[in-house]
Design an enzyme around this catalytic site. Structure first.
Site, short mmCIF file in Angstrom:
data_model
loop_
_atom_site.label_atom_id
_atom_site.label_comp_id
_atom_site.label_asym_id
_atom_site.label_seq_id
_atom_site.Cartn_x
_atom_site.Cartn_y
_atom_site.Cartn_z
N LEU A 97 -10.24 19.56 2.61
CA LEU A 97 -11.58 19.39 3.15
C LEU A 97 -12.56 19.07 2.02
O LEU A 97 -12.42 19.57 0.90
CB LEU A 97 -12.01 20.67 3.88
CG LEU A 97 -11.21 20.94 5.16
CD1 LEU A 97 -11.29 22.42 5.55
CD2 LEU A 97 -11.70 20.06 6.29
N HIS A 113 -1.63 29.61 4.05
CA HIS A 113 -0.77 28.87 3.12
C HIS A 113 0.58 29.58 3.04
O HIS A 113 0.63 30.82 2.93
CB HIS A 113 -1.44 28.83 1.73
CG HIS A 113 -0.70 28.00 0.74
ND1 HIS A 113 -0.74 26.61 0.76
CD2 HIS A 113 0.13 28.35 -0.28
CE1 HIS A 113 0.02 26.15 -0.23
NE2 HIS A 113 0.56 27.19 -0.87
N GLY A 148 -14.66 23.28 -4.48
CA GLY A 148 -14.27 23.13 -5.88
C GLY A 148 -12.89 23.65 -6.24
O GLY A 148 -12.40 23.38 -7.33
N ASP A 151 -6.75 26.22 -2.65
CA ASP A 151 -5.84 27.38 -2.57
C ASP A 151 -6.16 28.46 -3.59
O ASP A 151 -5.27 29.21 -3.99
CB ASP A 151 -4.36 26.94 -2.71
CG ASP A 151 -3.88 26.19 -1.47
OD1 ASP A 151 -4.45 26.41 -0.39
OD2 ASP A 151 -2.94 25.40 -1.60
C1 GRF Z 1 2.05 26.72 8.21
O1 GRF Z 1 3.23 27.09 7.59
C2 GRF Z 1 0.89 26.83 7.26
O2 GRF Z 1 1.09 27.79 6.28
C3 GRF Z 1 0.87 25.47 6.63
O3 GRF Z 1 1.21 24.59 7.68
C4 GRF Z 1 2.03 25.27 8.62
C5 GRF Z 1 1.45 25.07 9.98
O4 GRF Z 1 2.30 25.43 11.02
N1 GRF Z 1 -0.42 25.22 6.04
P1 GRF Z 1 1.83 25.37 12.52
O5 GRF Z 1 1.33 23.98 12.81
O6 GRF Z 1 0.77 26.41 12.73
O7 GRF Z 1 3.07 25.68 13.32
#
Ligand code: GRF
Length: 223
Positions: A97, A113, A148, A151
């Site tokens: 984003l 994540h 900025g 993760d």
């Molecule tokens: C998840 O594992 C999340 O950590 C990552 O993308 C995946 C999304 O899975 N950023 P879903 O579309 O919610 O099944």
């Protein structure tokens, strides 16, 4: 549909985290409801999930905005505001984003994540990277997004998963997913109950209203 604070969910994929959040929101007493889902992909399974739960969903692909992330994110910000969204959840959203978008919802954007951050931050291959590195424990993180940094925002919830000797990326990803389905609704609940208190980059979780005990420590998700 249940009452509660209005949450907007950004998706690109299968939508299993959206499914978990919709299910949680349908349970009595949950302090949030999914008011709007925005996908940047027409073929995202998450759109079908939204339809099943009767949640409004829109597709806002980058191609509609001349492949300009800023223009698309500005339109997305306006759409979320129009829907009265107070909290944004990135649930498998596959674009970074813009800082302008992040600044428009300060301390109000959650991201999930599939690693125990700060390990294996960034990129779309955190599960593969953890396996290649040979970690014995991985998991998932729900964090606040900040301008900025990618993760690297304050961590709200983490849940751990033990790596098995015979794991491949698919099997480990699936077990991490199962923990995400707990972590995402939990983080949304904490945020909506006003139980997230920031001290710099550290998030303290305060006790639930009326609770006399100290806040529960993170339940051990290792089996
Ligand atoms: C998840 O594992 C999340 O950590 C990552 O993308 C995946 C999304 O899975 N950023 P879903 O579309 O919610 O099944």
């Amino acid at each position: 549909m249940s009452a509660g604070l209005r949450v907007g969910v950004l998706v690109s994929g299968r939508g299993s985290n959206l499914e978990a959040l919709c299910a949680a929101a349908a349970s009595p007493g949950f302090p949030a409801r999914v008011a709007l889902v925005i996908s940047n992909r027409r073929d995202a399974g998450a759109l079908e999930v939204a339809g099943r739960w009767g949640v409004p969903a829109e597709v806002m692909p980058l191609s509609h905005y001349g492949h300009d992330d800023r223009a698309r994110d500005a339109a997305m910000r306006d759409r979320l505001r129009l829907a009265g969204v107070e909290l944004v959840v990135c649930a498998g959203y596959n674009r970074i984003l813009t800082d302008e978008f992040l600044a428009a919802f300060p301390d109000s954007i959650l991201n999930v994540h599939p690693s125990l951050l700060p390990a294996f931050a960034g990129g779309m291959h955190a599960v593969e990277a953890a396996l290649d590195h040979g970690v014995k424990i991985s998991g998932c993180t729900v964090q606040l997004l900040e301008p900025g940094i990618t993760d690297g925002g304050p961590i709200i919830v983490q849940r751990a998963v033990r790596v098995q000797e015979d794991d491949d990326a698919e099997s480990l990803r699936e077990r991490i997913h199962e923990q995400e389905w707990i972590a995402v609704p939990e983080a949304v609940r904490l945020w909506c109950e006003g139980r997230i208190r920031r001290e710099g980059r550290v998030v303290r979780i305060t006790a639930a209203a009326g609770a006399t005990d100290a806040p529960p420590s993170q339940a051990d998700s290792l089996t």
